[in-house]
Write an enzyme that holds these catalytic residues in place. Structure first.
Site, short mmCIF file in Angstrom:
data_model
loop_
_atom_site.label_atom_id
_atom_site.label_comp_id
_atom_site.label_asym_id
_atom_site.label_seq_id
_atom_site.Cartn_x
_atom_site.Cartn_y
_atom_site.Cartn_z
N HIS A 35 0.84 -1.21 0.00
CA HIS A 35 0.00 0.00 0.00
C HIS A 35 0.87 1.26 0.00
CE1 HIS A 35 -2.95 -2.85 2.02
NE2 HIS A 35 -3.65 -2.38 1.00
N SER A 186 -2.51 -7.98 3.35
CA SER A 186 -3.00 -7.78 4.72
C SER A 186 -3.23 -9.13 5.39
CB SER A 186 -4.30 -6.98 4.69
OG SER A 186 -4.09 -5.78 3.99
#
Ligand code: PAF
Length: 280
Positions: A35, A186
């Site tokens: 990210h 994640s």
């Protein structure tokens, strides 16, 4: 820069600013270096960057997966600020994106949403398309940034843009990997230390496929990868396939004129991990 729960506050803020280009980085939070790379690229390309953090319920086909999805909003905000202290952070309340009942829209995406991941997570890409379209409609970004770890998602969104005539350009960013090659995700936060290390086999198997492709039949490669995962026991291979890189249609034999990509999905102690690479 504080975070905003309502898009109207962001639109009000943007009205006061003078900018030439607006970039959007949509995320579901639990941010990692993949990210930060997206936020970095967006901040370099665009005068204004919006990072959205929203755990989108309609793209979860498995409720347990939704409940277990890691969340760390305070840490996420710190991470964003470190990359771009001026980034606008959108952490919407559900009602800012969905009216009740919360459900996905139905899009005709010419079937690109129904293959590979779409076969195993029925309706997943309709949920992704719903939230991404709403984010695009709200903010009208010039550019939106997505990681290649979710390569099929990028093609789904490109299809959505084309079919629904949305005015945003997609920037795809190379997969960021952990030291052992595991694609940043994640979901990696859900793995214990040992499994996270051993999960390097996922990327290794893709690299093996890349080495084998010119001298082996695709069926031989698939067999080899299948056997490899049977031997490891720790990881259940959900699928491994070799496809043409735009249509995502499976190819049966090697053809140097086609651009091919290998996709894999593996379950490690109940955690689903996906990855893909270009074969040449
Ligand atoms: O890739 C993701 O994190 C999500 O699918 C996205 C694009 C933020 C939509 O919820």
């Amino acid at each position: 820069m504080r975070s905003f729960n309502h898009s109207s506050e962001i639109l009000r803020l943007l009205k006061k600013k003078e900018y030439k280009s607006l970039g959007l980085v949509p995320t579901m939070g639990s941010l990692h270096e993949g990210h930060t790379k997206l936020i970095e690229k967006c901040s370099m390309k665009c005068d204004e960057t919006i990072v959205s953090i929203f755990l989108n319920p309609t793209q979860f086909t498995n409720k347990i997966d939704l409940v277990n999805y890691p969340q760390s909003i305070k840490k996420d905000i710190q991470i964003i600020k470190k990359v771009n202290k001026n980034a606008i952070i959108y952490t919407p309340v559900v009602s800012d994106l969905y009216s009740s009942p919360v459900k996905a829209e139905v899009f005709d995406l010419d079937g690109i949403d129904k293959i590979i991941e779409g076969k195993f997570r029925k309706g997943h890409f309709q949920g992704v398309a719903t939230v991404v379209k709403r984010l695009f409609k709200k903010f009208s970004p010039d550019f939106a940034f997505f990681g290649e770890k979710d390569y099929q998602q990028i093609l789904v969104i490109e299809k959505l843009i084309k079919k629904y005539d949305l005015k945003v350009k997609i920037k795809s960013v190379l997969t960021v990997r952990e030291e052992n090659g595991l694609a940043m995700s994640s979901r990696n936060f859900l793995l214990d230390k040992e499994t996270r290390y051993d999960a390097k086999i996922i990327y290794e198997s893709l690299c093996i496929a890349k080495k084998m492709i010119k001298t082996n039949d695709i069926s031989q490669i698939k067999f080899f990868i299948g056997e490899l995962f049977l031997m490891t026991k720790k990881f259940d291979l959900e699928y491994f396939c070799i496809v043409e890189n735009r249509s995502l249609k499976e190819v049966k034999s090697f053809n140097s004129k086609l651009k091919l990509r290998a996709f894999i999905s593996v379950k490690a102690k109940g955690v689903r991990l996906i990855d893909n690479i270009a074969l040449f």
